[in-house]
Design an enzyme around this catalytic site. Structure first.
Site, PDB file in Angstrom:
ATOM      1  N   ASN A 175       0.848  -1.198   0.000  1.00 22.86           N
ATOM      2  CA  ASN A 175       0.000   0.000   0.000  1.00 22.86           C
ATOM      3  C   ASN A 175       0.878   1.242   0.000  1.00 22.86           C
ATOM      4  O   ASN A 175       2.105   1.144  -0.040  1.00 22.86           O
ATOM      5  CB  ASN A 175      -0.949  -0.023   1.205  1.00 22.86           C
ATOM      6  CG  ASN A 175      -0.180  -0.068   2.503  1.00 22.86           C
ATOM      7  OD1 ASN A 175       0.571   0.842   2.826  1.00 22.86           O
ATOM      8  ND2 ASN A 175      -0.329  -1.150   3.254  1.00 22.86           N
TER       9      ASN A 175
ATOM     10  N   PHE B   1      -4.414   3.454  14.632  1.00 26.69           N
ATOM     11  CA  PHE B   1      -4.658   4.444  13.583  1.00 26.69           C
ATOM     12  C   PHE B   1      -5.707   3.862  12.649  1.00 26.69           C
ATOM     13  O   PHE B   1      -5.827   2.636  12.537  1.00 26.69           O
ATOM     14  CB  PHE B   1      -3.365   4.731  12.799  1.00 26.69           C
ATOM     15  CG  PHE B   1      -2.618   5.925  13.314  1.00 26.69           C
ATOM     16  CD1 PHE B   1      -1.871   5.842  14.465  1.00 26.69           C
ATOM     17  CD2 PHE B   1      -2.664   7.139  12.628  1.00 26.69           C
ATOM     18  CE1 PHE B   1      -1.185   6.947  14.949  1.00 26.69           C
ATOM     19  CE2 PHE B   1      -1.983   8.251  13.096  1.00 26.69           C
ATOM     20  CZ  PHE B   1      -1.245   8.159  14.261  1.00 26.69           C
TER      21      PHE B   1
END
Ligand code: PMT
Length: 414
Positions: A213, A327
Site C-alpha cells: 500500500n 490508527f
C-alpha cells in the site's frame, strides 16, 4: 507540543579554530530561520577560517570576538547572556579549546563565557584530525568535560579535510539539531517504553512481485522521533520505507505482516505504550511462489489468505496500565469507522486520518487526526506530521497519568 521547539531559545554558538567552522555557518543560519536567538562568540583562531561578518549576517546579531573590545561593561553583558543561555553550543570545538575548558581556563571571551554558563547547558561538538582526537590527552580532556556536566556530541568517522580517514569530522547538523530538539522538549516520557509501528507491509507473490500500500512511514517515524525527544525509550517496528532511522530509536525492520506480527507480539508486553501507525496488509497471497511466475503461465486470479489483525490481538491481551493506540486510514465515514475499530480492538484511543485528500494521510508531509476515544472525538489542527505526533503524544502523557499514578511523578520540565 512540537510547534517550534527552537523559537525564542537563546543559543550561544562558540566557534573555535577548525576548518569545520564553515559548516557551522549553515547551522547558525538554520537556527536563525527556526527563530532562535543566536549569539556567536568566535576565538581568534576561528576568525582565520570564517569572518565574523558571515556569522553576523546569518545570525542577525553582532558577533563577539574579544573580551574588552566594547569596554568592560559590554563584556559583562556577554557573560550575563551566557549565564541565561538555554544552550551554549561549542562547534567546532578544537583540541586546544577543549583542553582549556577541561583545565577551567578563562583567557578569552569564549572560555570565560563557558565558565559563566550553567554546565548543563553546554554542548561540545569536537572536530579535529583523527589522531589528535584519539590522543590520550584529548580523550582525558573529553572525560573531564563529561564529568563537568557538559554534553559531548561525538565527531563522525570518515574522510577528513587533511585527507586522513578516521574519527574527527564534525557531527552532522541533522544529529546535532535533533539532540538540541530533545534538550528543548519536556521530558514527560522519560522512563516510558514506547513501541511504534510504521510503514507498509509487503506480501510477496513471488521473488519479484508483492502486494502493498501507499504508506511512506512518515507518520510513524514522526511519532517515534517525538517520543524519543520527550525522553522515551522507543522501539520502532517498520515495514519497508525510504526514511533514515530516527536518532536514538531502536529500529526493527520487517517486510511482511506476519513478520510485523511476530516482532510486535514479542516486544509489546514490555512497553507501556503501543502506537500502531503502520498500514498492515489485511491479506497475503495464499501461495508464495519460490520462482518468478512466467507471464504466460500466470493464473488470472491470486487467491488471498487473511493476515492476523495484530492490533486486535494486542487489545485482547492488553495489560492493566498499558496504553494502546490505533490508527485508521479512512476515506468515508471517518468517525463511524473510528468508533467501530476503537470498540472492536479494545483501544484507549484511535487516530483517524482522511486518505481521500492529497495533504493528509498516505505520503503527505502533513496530517489531520480525529482522535476517537471513550470520552468523545477531538479533531486536531491540520499540521506537519511531526507536530501531529507531538499533539498525539500530549494525549498519551495525559492517558498514562490516568492509568498509572506513578506516571504523574515524571519530570515534565523542559
Ligand atoms: O505512512 P504515511 O505515508 O505517513 O501514512 C500514514 C498512515 C495513513 C499510514 C497512518 O496515519 C495510518 O492511518 N495508519 C493506519 C493504516 C491502516 O492500516 O488502517 P486500518 O484501518 O487498516 O487499520 C486499523 C489499525 O489496525 C491500524 O492501527 C493498523 O496498524 C492495525 N492493523 C490493521 C490490520 C492488521 N492486519 N493488523 C493491524 O494491526
Amino acid at each position: 507540543m512540537e510547534a517550534n521547539l527552537f523559537a525564542g531559545k537563546r543559543i550561544v554558538v562558540g566557534v573555535t579554530g577548525s576548518i569545520a567552522a564553515f559548516k557551522v555557518a549553515g547551522w547558525v543560519s538554520d537556527l536563525a530561520k527556526e527563530e532562535a536567538q543566536v549569539m556567536v562568540v568566535m576565538t581568534t583562531a576561528a576568525e582565520r577560517f570564517v569572518t565574523p561578518l558571515t556569522f553576523a549576517a546569518l545570525s542577525g546579531n553582532t558577533v563577539h570576538t574579544t573580551m574588552f573590545a566594547d569596554g568592560a561593561a559590554e563584556s559583562m553583558a556577554h557573560i550575563e547572556l551566557a549565564r541565561e543561555a538555554d544552550c551554549l553550543l561549542i562547534a567546532p570545538a578544537s583540541a586546544d579549546v577543549m583542553a582549556k575548558l577541561a583545565a577551567g581556563l578563562a583567557d578569552d571571551l569564549l572560555t570565560t563565557t563557558v565558565l559563566a554558563a550553567n554546565p548543563a547547558a553546554v554542548v561540545v561538538c569536537p572536530a579535529m584530525n583523527s589522531r589528535m582526537y584519539a590522543h590520550p590527552a584529548t580523550q582525558r580532556n573529553l572525560a573531564i568535560l563529561r564529568q563537568l556536566g557538559y554534553a559531548i556530541i561525538e565527531p563522525a568517522t570518515g574522510m577528513m579535510a587533511c585527507k586522513e580517514e578516521g574519527q574527527g569530522r564534525l557531527a552532522e547538523w541533522e544529529e546535532v539539531k535533533e539532540r538540541l530538539a530533545r534538550r528543548f522538549s519536556p521530558q514527560d516520557l522519560r522512563g516510558v517504553r514506547v513501541l511504534v509501528t510504521a510503514g507498509p507491509t509487503r506480501e510477496a507473490i513471488d521473488p519479484a512481485r508483492y502486494i502493498s500500500n501507499r504508506s511512506s512511514g512518515k507518520m510513524g517515524y514522526a511519532i517515534a522521533r517525538g517520543a524519543w525527544r520527550r525522553g522515551a525509550e522507543v522501539v520502532l517496528i517498520s515495514g519497508p520505507t525510504a526514511l533514515p532511522p530516527p536518532l536514538g530509536v531502536k529500529l526493527v525492520k520487517v517486510t511482511s505482516a506476519m513478520e510485523m506480527h511476530d516482532s510486535v507480539l514479542s516486544l509489546a508486553d514490555d512497553c507501556q505504550v503501543v502506537i500502531k501507525a503502520a498500514a498492515v496488509a489485511d491479506f497475503r497471497p495464499e501461495v508464495r511462489h519460490r520462482h518468478k511466475v512466467k507471464k504466460e503461465q500466470a493464473a488470472d486470479e491470486i487467491r488471498l489468505a487473511k493476515n492476523p489483525d495484530i492490533l486486535f490481538t494486542l487489545g485482547q491481551c492488553k495489560r492493566p496500565g498499558q496504553v494502546l493506540i490505533g490508527f485508521a486510514a479512512e476515506s468515508d465515514d471517518l468517525l463511524g469507522e473510528g468508533r467501530r475499530k476503537l470498540a472492536k480492538k479494545n483501544l484507549d484511543l484511535i487516530a483517524v486520518n482522511d486518505i481521500g485528500g492529497s495533504d493528509t494521510g498516505f505520503e503527505a508531509e502533513s496530517n489531520q487526526l480525529h482522535l476517537v476515544s471513550a470520552s468523545g472525538v477531538e479533531t486536531l489542527p491540520h499540521v506537519s506530521k511531526l507536530h501531529c505526533a507531538g499533539l498525539l503524544l500530549d494525549r498519551v502523557v495525559q492517558r498514562l497519568t490516568e492509568v498509572s499514578p506513578a506516571a504523574s511523578s515524571r519530570d515534565s520540565s523542559a
